[in-house]
Design a protein around this motif. Sequence first.
Motif, PDB file in Angstrom:
ATOM      1  N   ASP A  43       0.792  -1.255   0.158  1.00 41.27           N
ATOM      2  CA  ASP A  43      -0.006  -0.223  -0.217  1.00 41.27           C
ATOM      3  C   ASP A  43       0.537   1.549   0.184  1.00 41.27           C
ATOM      4  O   ASP A  43       1.850   1.295   0.190  1.00 41.27           O
ATOM      5  CB  ASP A  43      -1.060   0.035   1.107  1.00 41.27           C
ATOM      6  CG  ASP A  43      -1.375  -1.319   1.518  1.00 41.27           C
ATOM      7  OD1 ASP A  43      -2.124  -1.053   0.076  1.00 41.27           O
ATOM      8  OD2 ASP A  43      -2.725  -1.321   2.145  1.00 41.27           O
ATOM      9  N   THR A  44       0.342   2.201  -0.488  1.00 40.37           N
ATOM     10  CA  THR A  44       1.241   3.497  -0.665  1.00 40.37           C
ATOM     11  C   THR A  44       0.902   4.035   1.183  1.00 40.37           C
ATOM     12  O   THR A  44      -0.593   3.714   1.413  1.00 40.37           O
ATOM     13  CB  THR A  44       0.796   4.663  -1.541  1.00 40.37           C
ATOM     14  OG1 THR A  44       0.647   3.823  -2.933  1.00 40.37           O
ATOM     15  CG2 THR A  44       1.025   6.029  -1.658  1.00 40.37           C
ATOM     16  N   GLN A  46       0.786   7.094   3.964  1.00 41.01           N
ATOM     17  CA  GLN A  46       0.617   8.763   4.590  1.00 41.01           C
ATOM     18  C   GLN A  46       0.955   8.674   5.669  1.00 41.01           C
ATOM     19  O   GLN A  46       0.589  10.058   6.454  1.00 41.01           O
ATOM     20  CB  GLN A  46      -0.493   9.111   3.755  1.00 41.01           C
ATOM     21  CG  GLN A  46      -0.492   9.185   2.280  1.00 41.01           C
ATOM     22  CD  GLN A  46       1.325  10.576   1.552  1.00 41.01           C
ATOM     23  OE1 GLN A  46       0.937  11.203   1.537  1.00 41.01           O
ATOM     24  NE2 GLN A  46       1.891   9.309   0.995  1.00 41.01           N
ATOM     25  N   ALA A  83       6.409   5.669   6.652  1.00 44.26           N
ATOM     26  CA  ALA A  83       5.602   6.026   5.100  1.00 44.26           C
ATOM     27  C   ALA A  83       5.762   7.975   5.603  1.00 44.26           C
ATOM     28  O   ALA A  83       5.464   8.933   4.397  1.00 44.26           O
ATOM     29  CB  ALA A  83       4.190   6.078   5.783  1.00 44.26           C
ATOM     30  N   ASP A  87       8.446   7.613   0.358  1.00 43.06           N
ATOM     31  CA  ASP A  87       7.197   7.220  -0.734  1.00 43.06           C
ATOM     32  C   ASP A  87       6.989   6.429  -0.979  1.00 43.06           C
ATOM     33  O   ASP A  87       6.248   5.884  -1.770  1.00 43.06           O
ATOM     34  CB  ASP A  87       7.352   8.479  -2.145  1.00 43.06           C
ATOM     35  CG  ASP A  87       7.280   9.816  -1.050  1.00 43.06           C
ATOM     36  OD1 ASP A  87       6.217  10.280  -0.384  1.00 43.06           O
ATOM     37  OD2 ASP A  87       7.643  10.468  -1.898  1.00 43.06           O
ATOM     38  N   PRO A  89       5.855   2.039  -0.627  1.00 41.83           N
ATOM     39  CA  PRO A  89       5.029   1.377  -0.256  1.00 41.83           C
ATOM     40  C   PRO A  89       5.189   0.333   0.657  1.00 41.83           C
ATOM     41  O   PRO A  89       6.364  -0.065   1.148  1.00 41.83           O
ATOM     42  CB  PRO A  89       5.026   0.307  -2.090  1.00 41.83           C
ATOM     43  CG  PRO A  89       5.793   0.320  -2.457  1.00 41.83           C
ATOM     44  CD  PRO A  89       6.772   1.362  -2.301  1.00 41.83           C
TER      45      PRO A  89
END
Length: 152
Positions: A43-44, A46, A83, A87, A89
């Motif tokens: 997953d990305t 943030q 995260a 940047d 994953p």
Amino acid sequence: MDAAVLKKVALFEGLTQGQLAKVARIAQSRTHTAGDFIFREGDTGQDMFILADGKVRISKSVPGIGEEALAILEPGQYFGEMAVIEDSPRSADAIAHSSCTVWVIERAKLDQLMFTDKDLAYVLLWTFVRTLSERLRETNEKIKGFFAISRF
């Protein structure tokens, strides 16, 4: 989130009461039931997370073997912090091992806070460096152990 709770989290130990209050203002509470994925490998990301109560399992899915638990986290521990630094994953899954409450800190809000409070940024970034260094050392030890086992 209560600043007194944050003071018990290793990441924030070096912060003043005022700085702790600033971090508390940007944290949001989220609850999960046992088995929920907080995030998945790939997953990305943030956000970073602070475990307020319950337990969280950090694991990887190993082809041909299944889930390999890397750690079971207890209240006061933090995870997903990579995260807010880079940047890339997510490198593992985070799964609610039991019902839990996490405090979520968004990267953009933390970036803004560190931009406006350089002393806070200095303390947090050095703690991140020490955490990542410690995890790298642990990984190296595990790899040495795997090589030792594989020779037999």
